[in-house]
Design a protein around this motif. Structure first.
Motif, mmCIF file in Angstrom:
data_model
loop_
_atom_site.group_PDB
_atom_site.id
_atom_site.type_symbol
_atom_site.label_atom_id
_atom_site.label_comp_id
_atom_site.label_asym_id
_atom_site.label_seq_id
_atom_site.Cartn_x
_atom_site.Cartn_y
_atom_site.Cartn_z
ATOM 1 N N LEU A 196 0.808 -1.217 0.000
ATOM 2 C CA LEU A 196 0.000 0.000 0.000
ATOM 3 C C LEU A 196 0.841 1.267 0.000
ATOM 4 O O LEU A 196 0.450 2.275 -0.591
ATOM 5 C CB LEU A 196 -0.915 0.008 1.232
ATOM 6 C CG LEU A 196 -1.899 -1.148 1.371
ATOM 7 C CD1 LEU A 196 -2.655 -1.029 2.693
ATOM 8 C CD2 LEU A 196 -2.865 -1.177 0.200
ATOM 9 N N SER A 197 1.985 1.224 0.667
ATOM 10 C CA SER A 197 2.774 2.449 0.839
ATOM 11 C C SER A 197 3.703 2.752 -0.332
ATOM 12 O O SER A 197 4.078 3.913 -0.532
ATOM 13 C CB SER A 197 3.595 2.371 2.130
ATOM 14 O OG SER A 197 4.577 1.361 2.057
ATOM 15 N N THR A 198 4.057 1.738 -1.117
ATOM 16 C CA THR A 198 4.979 1.975 -2.230
ATOM 17 C C THR A 198 4.437 2.980 -3.251
ATOM 18 O O THR A 198 5.185 3.847 -3.714
ATOM 19 C CB THR A 198 5.349 0.647 -2.917
ATOM 20 O OG1 THR A 198 6.069 -0.175 -1.987
ATOM 21 C CG2 THR A 198 6.226 0.885 -4.132
ATOM 22 N N PRO A 199 3.152 2.922 -3.635
ATOM 23 C CA PRO A 199 2.646 3.951 -4.563
ATOM 24 C C PRO A 199 2.786 5.368 -4.001
ATOM 25 O O PRO A 199 3.095 6.302 -4.749
ATOM 26 C CB PRO A 199 1.174 3.565 -4.740
ATOM 27 C CG PRO A 199 1.141 2.099 -4.481
ATOM 28 C CD PRO A 199 2.142 1.868 -3.394
ATOM 29 N N LEU A 200 2.566 5.526 -2.690
ATOM 30 C CA LEU A 200 2.725 6.852 -2.080
ATOM 31 C C LEU A 200 4.171 7.323 -2.206
ATOM 32 O O LEU A 200 4.434 8.493 -2.498
ATOM 33 C CB LEU A 200 2.314 6.799 -0.606
ATOM 34 C CG LEU A 200 0.902 6.302 -0.311
ATOM 35 C CD1 LEU A 200 0.663 6.256 1.197
ATOM 36 C CD2 LEU A 200 -0.128 7.188 -0.987
#
Length: 204
Positions: free
Chosen positions: A140-144
């Motif tokens: 979830l955090s990689t796109p951010l």
């Protein structure tokens, strides 16, 4: 890929050089300050006989976000694809959201998830949750992380260009973040809990 191999080679062959690099010192400082804050909060809450879940999230997030955003600002300027400049507010916001997800997954959720895993031994269940959650949240955090970087490197890029960049870089970036976060907050979290209990028998 090549950067990782070069860094590992230098760590083995010239550790005195590797350990003095700014990028290593930033990472070491980030994890050291995060764990010191988490352990201090746990100790205070144990003494007060109160749950540490919310206080630990608040204190650890504050410290981690402050140091991590400073680190990311330094890294973006060291390794960015353009001349150093100010980070956009949107990049700060995305980096902060990314780091809060990691903190929640690493420090607040393992005890909650452990009770729902099909593992009879409570210690093994907690260890499994501690390892799985920091890894899983990188999905979830990689796109951010990637969009935050792209906003800095290509402020005029169109949405389609950002989505193309995200699709191109997502898998390898998520894998590299798992390789960094897994040992730091997965294995590190299990080891920290073990050491803390041995040093403080009354620790929860």
């Amino acid at each position: 890929g090549e950067c990782v191999r070069t860094s590992l080679k230098e760590l083995v062959t010239r550790p005195h050089v590797f350990l003095r690099r700014p990028e290593f010192l930033w990472i070491w400082s980030l994890y050291w300050m995060t764990y010191v804050t988490a352990n201090t909060t746990d100790t205070v809450c144990d003494q007060l006989q109160r749950s540490s879940a919310l206080p630990k999230f608040m204190t650890t997030s504050s410290v981690n976000l402050t140091v991590c955003i400073a680190k990311d600002r330094a890294f973006t300027r060291m390794f960015g694809t353009k001349a150093p400049g100010a980070l956009p507010l949107a990049t700060y916001g995305l980096f902060a959201s990314r780091d809060m997800l990691t903190i929640i997954a690493s420090f607040s959720l393992p005890k909650i998830l452990a009770g729902h895993l099909p593992i009879q031994n409570p210690e093994k269940s907690l260890a499994a949750a501690q390892i799985l959650l920091p890894l899983g949240v990188q999905i979830l955090s990689t796109p951010l992380h990637l969009i935050g970087l792209d906003l800095y490197n290509r402020p005029q890029a169109r949405r389609s260009e950002r989505l193309s960049f995200l699709g191109r870089e997502y898998v390898k970036s998520a894998f590299m973040r798992m390789c960094r976060i897994g040992p730091a907050f997965g294995i590190g979290g299990v080891s920290n809990r073990y050491l803390r209990r041995n040093m403080h028998p009354d620790a929860k």
